[in-house]
Design a protein around this motif. Structure first.
Motif, short mmCIF file in Angstrom:
data_model
loop_
_atom_site.label_atom_id
_atom_site.label_comp_id
_atom_site.label_asym_id
_atom_site.label_seq_id
_atom_site.Cartn_x
_atom_site.Cartn_y
_atom_site.Cartn_z
N ILE A 47 -12.13 9.11 5.88
CA ILE A 47 -13.32 8.68 5.16
C ILE A 47 -13.86 7.40 5.80
N PRO A 48 -15.12 7.36 6.16
CA PRO A 48 -15.70 6.21 6.87
C PRO A 48 -15.46 4.89 6.14
N PHE A 49 -15.27 3.84 6.90
CA PHE A 49 -15.04 2.46 6.45
C PHE A 49 -13.69 2.29 5.75
N LEU A 50 -13.44 3.10 4.71
CA LEU A 50 -12.19 2.94 3.96
C LEU A 50 -10.97 3.22 4.82
N THR A 51 -11.09 4.19 5.73
CA THR A 51 -9.95 4.52 6.60
C THR A 51 -9.54 3.32 7.44
N GLU A 52 -10.51 2.68 8.07
CA GLU A 52 -10.20 1.53 8.93
C GLU A 52 -9.72 0.34 8.10
N LEU A 53 -10.36 0.14 6.94
CA LEU A 53 -9.95 -0.98 6.07
C LEU A 53 -8.50 -0.81 5.62
N LEU A 54 -8.14 0.38 5.15
CA LEU A 54 -6.79 0.63 4.67
C LEU A 54 -5.77 0.60 5.80
N ARG A 55 -6.18 0.97 6.99
CA ARG A 55 -5.27 0.90 8.13
C ARG A 55 -4.84 -0.54 8.37
N TRP A 56 -5.80 -1.47 8.30
CA TRP A 56 -5.48 -2.88 8.48
C TRP A 56 -4.66 -3.43 7.31
N VAL A 57 -4.98 -3.00 6.10
CA VAL A 57 -4.22 -3.46 4.92
C VAL A 57 -2.77 -3.00 5.02
N VAL A 58 -2.57 -1.74 5.36
CA VAL A 58 -1.21 -1.20 5.49
C VAL A 58 -0.44 -1.92 6.59
N THR A 59 -1.10 -2.13 7.73
CA THR A 59 -0.45 -2.83 8.84
C THR A 59 -0.04 -4.24 8.43
N LEU A 60 -0.91 -4.91 7.69
CA LEU A 60 -0.62 -6.28 7.25
C LEU A 60 0.56 -6.32 6.28
N LEU A 61 0.51 -5.49 5.26
CA LEU A 61 1.53 -5.54 4.22
C LEU A 61 2.88 -5.00 4.70
N LYS A 62 2.87 -4.12 5.69
CA LYS A 62 4.14 -3.62 6.24
C LYS A 62 4.95 -4.74 6.87
N GLY A 63 4.28 -5.77 7.35
CA GLY A 63 4.98 -6.86 8.03
C GLY A 63 5.36 -8.02 7.14
N VAL A 64 5.08 -7.91 5.83
CA VAL A 64 5.38 -9.01 4.90
C VAL A 64 6.58 -8.64 4.04
N PRO A 65 7.63 -9.46 4.00
CA PRO A 65 8.80 -9.16 3.15
C PRO A 65 8.40 -9.09 1.68
N ILE A 66 9.04 -8.21 0.94
CA ILE A 66 8.70 -7.99 -0.45
C ILE A 66 8.91 -9.26 -1.28
N ILE A 67 9.90 -10.08 -0.90
CA ILE A 67 10.14 -11.30 -1.66
C ILE A 67 8.94 -12.24 -1.59
N LEU A 68 8.26 -12.26 -0.43
CA LEU A 68 7.07 -13.11 -0.30
C LEU A 68 5.90 -12.54 -1.10
N VAL A 69 5.81 -11.22 -1.16
CA VAL A 69 4.76 -10.60 -1.98
C VAL A 69 4.94 -10.99 -3.45
N LEU A 70 6.18 -10.93 -3.93
CA LEU A 70 6.45 -11.30 -5.32
C LEU A 70 6.11 -12.76 -5.59
N LEU A 71 6.54 -13.63 -4.68
CA LEU A 71 6.30 -15.06 -4.88
C LEU A 71 4.81 -15.40 -4.80
N ILE A 72 4.08 -14.76 -3.88
CA ILE A 72 2.64 -15.02 -3.76
C ILE A 72 1.91 -14.58 -5.02
#
Length: 235
Positions: A47-72
């Motif tokens: 799907i245009p725009f959303l595909t590229e946006l979600l690709r970057w979001v997934v790439t970003l969050l995959k590299g962040v430890p879950i403990i930091l997500v909880l604390l943030i």
């Protein structure tokens, strides 16, 4: 020396909080499946725009430890909730928020990313010819996804889903850092009274192992049942 009798005491203290651990892990699992499937469908259907946006979001969050997500999320909520509720003249404040909700949100983000990648991988293993076959009998692309592709993806992902649930159960131990009293925190509280932390950790480890052993056992039985059913249908 390890105080063996106290391990039983800590075990009893921790086991009382199994419902909290299950509520957090199962809620995050369910939300992860729904959100992850949505992300995977958007990316798979390109799907245009959303595909590229979600690709970057997934790439970003995959590299962040879950403990930091909880604390943030926890830190942002401390001020953010008060600012929003005060501007809307609502009586609710951050101190009224059950930290279990923050744990659920944080672990849901973790599971959503995992499920989105797993669903997307499962979609790519399915024969593209099924789209042509379904189109030839008048089915739309969405009907094909809903009735044919997605059910196959769920079957393919069953072992991965079991592992994801096991990971979420273990991940709930991190929720004690944001004030959630779960299995680990419950065992620690009893241990802190007598400075017997090793015994508390051993008791908590036994409880987590027991929960996950049951999950893996149930998952294995379900997988075998589905395989037998598919085998019977193919005959």
């Amino acid at each position: 020396m390890v105080d063996i009798p106290f391990i039983l005491t800590a075990f009893k203290a921790g086991i009382r909080y199994i419902p909290i651990t299950l509520v957090i892990s199962l809620s995050a699992f369910g939300l992860g499946v729904i959100i992850g499937l949505g992300i995977a469908l958007i990316r798979f259907l390109k799907i245009p725009f959303l595909t590229e946006l979600l690709r970057w979001v997934v790439t970003l969050l995959k590299g962040v430890p879950i403990i930091l997500v909880l604390l943030i999320i926890y830190i942002l909520s401390t001020d953010g909730i008060n600012i929003i509720t005060e501007s809307l003249n609502l009586p609710f404040r951050f101190k009224d928020l059950n930290p279990v909700w923050i744990a659920i949100i944080g672990l849901s983000i973790y599971s959503s990313i995992g499920f989105s990648e797993n669903f997307r991988g499962a979609f790519t293993t399915i024969d593209p010819g099924q789209f042509d076959a379904s189109e030839s009998i008048g089915m739309t692309r969405w009907q094909t996804m809903r009735r044919i592709i997605i059910p196959q993806a769920f079957l393919t992902m069953l072992p991965v889903s079991v592992n994801m649930l096991v990971g979420l159960v273990k991940g709930t131990a991190l929720s004690s850092l944001i004030g959630v009293v779960d299995v680990l925190q419950g065992a620690q509280i009893s241990g802190s009274l007598r400075n017997l932390f090793l015994e508390s950790y051993i008791a908590a480890a036994i409880i987590y192992w027991g929960i996950n052993a049951l999950i893996e056992f149930a998952g294995g039985r379900l997988e075998r049942a589905l395989q037998n059913r598919r085998g019977g249908l193919s005959v």
